[in-house]
Design a protein around this motif. Structure first.
Motif, short mmCIF file in Angstrom:
data_model
loop_
_atom_site.label_atom_id
_atom_site.label_comp_id
_atom_site.label_asym_id
_atom_site.label_seq_id
_atom_site.Cartn_x
_atom_site.Cartn_y
_atom_site.Cartn_z
N ASN A 1 0.75 -1.25 0.10
CA ASN A 1 -0.19 0.10 -0.13
C ASN A 1 0.74 1.15 0.06
O ASN A 1 0.54 2.36 -0.79
CB ASN A 1 -0.99 0.11 1.38
N ARG B 1 2.33 1.73 -3.39
CA ARG B 1 1.44 2.08 -4.32
C ARG B 1 0.93 3.43 -4.25
O ARG B 1 0.85 4.28 -5.14
CB ARG B 1 0.09 1.11 -4.13
N GLU C 1 0.70 -1.00 -13.39
CA GLU C 1 -0.82 -1.01 -13.65
C GLU C 1 -1.22 -0.43 -14.69
O GLU C 1 -2.69 -0.03 -14.97
CB GLU C 1 -1.40 -0.20 -12.24
N MET D 1 -5.66 -1.60 1.52
CA MET D 1 -6.25 -2.50 1.05
C MET D 1 -5.28 -3.85 0.89
O MET D 1 -4.09 -3.82 1.15
CB MET D 1 -6.49 -2.11 -0.51
N ILE E 1 -5.80 -6.71 -4.54
CA ILE E 1 -6.81 -5.93 -4.93
C ILE E 1 -6.53 -5.40 -6.58
O ILE E 1 -7.65 -5.35 -7.39
CB ILE E 1 -7.17 -4.42 -4.30
N VAL E 2 -5.42 -5.25 -6.92
CA VAL E 2 -4.95 -4.79 -8.35
C VAL E 2 -5.54 -6.14 -9.13
O VAL E 2 -5.93 -5.79 -10.22
CB VAL E 2 -3.70 -4.59 -8.40
N GLY F 1 -9.13 -5.79 -9.31
CA GLY F 1 -9.54 -4.66 -10.12
C GLY F 1 -10.39 -3.80 -9.23
O GLY F 1 -10.87 -4.21 -8.36
N PHE F 2 -10.76 -2.67 -9.85
CA PHE F 2 -11.61 -1.43 -9.11
C PHE F 2 -12.85 -1.33 -9.74
O PHE F 2 -13.48 -0.47 -9.21
CB PHE F 2 -10.61 -0.21 -9.01
N ASP F 3 -13.27 -2.12 -10.31
CA ASP F 3 -14.58 -1.92 -11.25
C ASP F 3 -15.97 -2.33 -10.49
O ASP F 3 -16.71 -1.74 -10.68
CB ASP F 3 -14.59 -2.76 -12.45
N ASP F 4 -15.72 -3.27 -9.47
CA ASP F 4 -16.73 -3.57 -8.62
C ASP F 4 -16.47 -3.36 -7.41
O ASP F 4 -15.62 -4.08 -6.49
CB ASP F 4 -17.03 -5.27 -8.95
N PRO F 5 -17.04 -2.20 -6.55
CA PRO F 5 -16.95 -1.91 -5.35
C PRO F 5 -17.15 -3.17 -4.36
O PRO F 5 -16.67 -3.18 -3.15
CB PRO F 5 -17.76 -1.08 -5.14
N MET G 1 -14.46 -4.97 -3.07
CA MET G 1 -13.21 -4.29 -2.36
C MET G 1 -13.08 -4.73 -1.04
O MET G 1 -14.10 -4.94 -0.36
CB MET G 1 -13.41 -3.03 -2.54
#
Length: 190
Positions: free
Chosen positions: A40, A43, A52, A102, A106-107, A110-114, A117
């Motif tokens: 983290n 990042r 990324e 996080m 997580i990478v 992905g970050f498309d679907d909350p 997370m």
């Protein structure tokens, strides 16, 4: 630090044992560890930008950790942070409420679907309706005994400011921030 060389500036951070993450991702409720913290921190300063495929400018909080060269896990609960120069606000930056920690996976998720997370916070997302509403439920894995004090938080997504004020006046929402003088006058009149 008089006479010290820059590469000798360092922090040793300890991760609290037993920090279980939210159980809504592929990590299950595994413990947050030093690898997660180090990842983290790296990042946040943008060191993962190229891997990324994200512009460095997307890492908005990187200036808060200015002077940090490297964060590395040395065991399951210990992170060694090497600094190139002193930063008197470094520890405050780590506690900043927008410095979301996080799981390192997580990478890959992905970050498309909350809903996929996760983290270690008091609440985890339990429902998400794009452009409508976000719902967060109390995390049973939260590390502070008997907290949080309430079970659910719902946030309506109301992008239009006039609609936000109308929703506040009608009691649909209970909080309204960053009031302008003209808005305050309208609120008092209603």
């Amino acid at each position: 630090l008089e006479g010290a060389r820059a590469e000798h500036l360092l922090y040793v951070l300890k991760v609290k044992p037993g920090l279980a993450m939210h159980d809504n991702g592929p990590w299950g409720a595994r413990e947050f560890n030093a690898e997660d913290l180090a990842w983290n921190m790296m990042r946040i300063i943008g060191s993962t930008a190229d891997a990324e495929g994200i512009p460095l400018s997307s890492f908005q909080r990187r200036s808060l950790l200015e002077g940090m060269d490297k964060a590395e896990a040395v065991d399951d609960l210990t992170v060694r942070v090497t600094m190139s120069k002193p930063n008197s606000s470094f520890l405050n930056a780590l506690a900043e409420n927008r410095m979301v920690l996080m799981p390192k996976e997580i990478v890959d998720v992905g970050f498309d679907d909350p809903m996929k997370m996760g983290g270690v916070g008091a609440f985890k997302m339990s429902a998400f309706e794009q452009g409508v509403k976000m719902t967060f439920d109390r995390s049973d894995n939260y590390f502070v005994k008997d907290e949080p004090y309430f079970d659910r938080y719902e946030q309506l997504v109301i992008p239009d400011r006039a609609a936000q004020i109308a929703a506040f006046i009608s009691g649909e929402i209970s909080a309204l921030g960053a009031l302008q003088n003209h808005e305050l006058t309208a609120l008092k009149a209603s």
